[in-house]
Design a protein around this motif. Structure first.
Motif, short mmCIF file in Angstrom:
data_model
loop_
_atom_site.label_atom_id
_atom_site.label_comp_id
_atom_site.label_asym_id
_atom_site.label_seq_id
_atom_site.Cartn_x
_atom_site.Cartn_y
_atom_site.Cartn_z
N UNK A 211 -31.85 20.26 37.61
CA UNK A 211 -31.74 19.61 36.30
C UNK A 211 -31.37 20.62 35.23
N UNK A 212 -30.33 20.32 34.45
CA UNK A 212 -29.96 21.18 33.33
C UNK A 212 -30.01 20.45 31.99
N UNK A 213 -30.47 19.19 32.02
CA UNK A 213 -30.55 18.42 30.77
C UNK A 213 -31.71 17.43 30.84
N UNK A 214 -32.49 17.36 29.74
CA UNK A 214 -33.54 16.35 29.60
C UNK A 214 -33.11 15.38 28.51
N UNK B 96 -39.64 23.52 20.32
CA UNK B 96 -39.62 24.35 21.53
C UNK B 96 -38.29 24.33 22.28
N UNK B 97 -37.57 23.23 22.16
CA UNK B 97 -36.33 23.10 22.91
C UNK B 97 -35.20 22.73 21.95
N UNK C 129 -30.25 24.26 30.72
CA UNK C 129 -29.56 25.20 31.59
C UNK C 129 -30.22 25.33 32.96
N UNK C 130 -29.92 26.44 33.62
CA UNK C 130 -30.44 26.67 34.97
C UNK C 130 -31.63 27.62 35.00
N UNK C 131 -32.06 28.07 33.84
CA UNK C 131 -33.17 29.03 33.79
C UNK C 131 -34.52 28.35 34.02
N UNK C 132 -35.52 29.17 34.32
CA UNK C 132 -36.87 28.66 34.49
C UNK C 132 -37.38 28.08 33.18
N UNK C 133 -38.36 27.18 33.30
CA UNK C 133 -38.86 26.48 32.12
C UNK C 133 -40.37 26.32 32.22
#
Length: 226
Positions: free
Chosen positions: A168-171, A188-189, A208-212
């Motif tokens: 997932x890269x989008x919420x 926060x986002x 994106x593809x980074x950790x969250x």
């Protein structure tokens, strides 16, 4: 001479006739109401928080669900439902594997889009419907309804962990723009707004593809590439 009062005789009127007249009257009023163009919810955007609801608002809500549905209301709901679904698909680029849909603080009556709409029209998407004290009468607890490809689960916790798939890269957020939850997401986002109709909006965050590891109210959104 005294005046003789003539008594009206209702003995010829049966109970069935009375009930028939009442039924015809009720059906007529209902038809007039349904075909009218008045939309009692046209200026309402989101649900009132239960903790802040007044007696007059409770009465208005009861009248709404009992008599407020007419062609104008149903048509407005259907329009907004279509717009919401289409804009969710556009924001996700029709790629359910890359998007997560989160629903919170929506008014099912005025918005037309709700949990049932999401699960019916977007079954292939990961969908969370979130509850806490902001949009229910719950205290010190968070609930999450989750569905994907026909599966369904309910979780409850004082701190609710939402696992975000590594792809997932989008919420995509369907939420009240005046809520505390909205403010925390915005802080926060990164948050982008999509305008729908008459002040209604949905939002999305490119993660994106980074950790969250984002703590938003009682909900913790976590994503790891491991």
């Amino acid at each position: 001479m005294g005046t003789v009062k003539k008594k009206t005789n209702f003995s010829g009127i049966s109970k069935n006739k009375v009930m028939t007249v009442i039924l015809i009257f009720c059906i007529s009023i209902n038809c007039i109401n349904f075909l009218s163009s008045f939309n009692s919810n046209q200026n309402s955007g989101h649900e009132i928080k239960i903790s802040k609801i007044t007696i007059s608002q409770e009465i208005t809500y009861l009248i709404d669900i009992g008599f407020g549905y007419n062609y104008a209301v149903v048509n407005a709901q259907n329009l907004l439902n279509r717009l919401t679904i289409q804009n969710i698909l556009n924001a996700a680029h029709n790629n359910p594997k890359k998007s997560l849909l989160v629903i919170k603080d929506t008014d099912q009556d005025t918005m037309g889009f709700n949990w049932k709409s999401a699960t019916y029209f977007l079954p292939e998407y990961d969908i969370y419907y979130l509850f806490d004290e902001e949009n229910t009468d719950l205290e010190n607890m968070a609930y999450a309804w989750h569905t994907h490809d026909g599966g369904y689960s309910v979780s409850a916790s004082k701190k609710m962990k939402i696992n975000v798939n590594c792809e997932v890269n989008k919420i995509i957020w369907v939420m009240d723009g005046e809520s505390d939850f909205f403010s925390e997401v915005k802080n926060q986002l990164n948050l982008n707004e999509i305008s729908l109709h008459k002040g209604m909006n949905i939002y999305y965050s490119n993660i994106g593809q980074k950790d969250m590891d984002a703590k938003i109210g009682k909900f913790i959104f976590q994503k790891s590439q491991e």
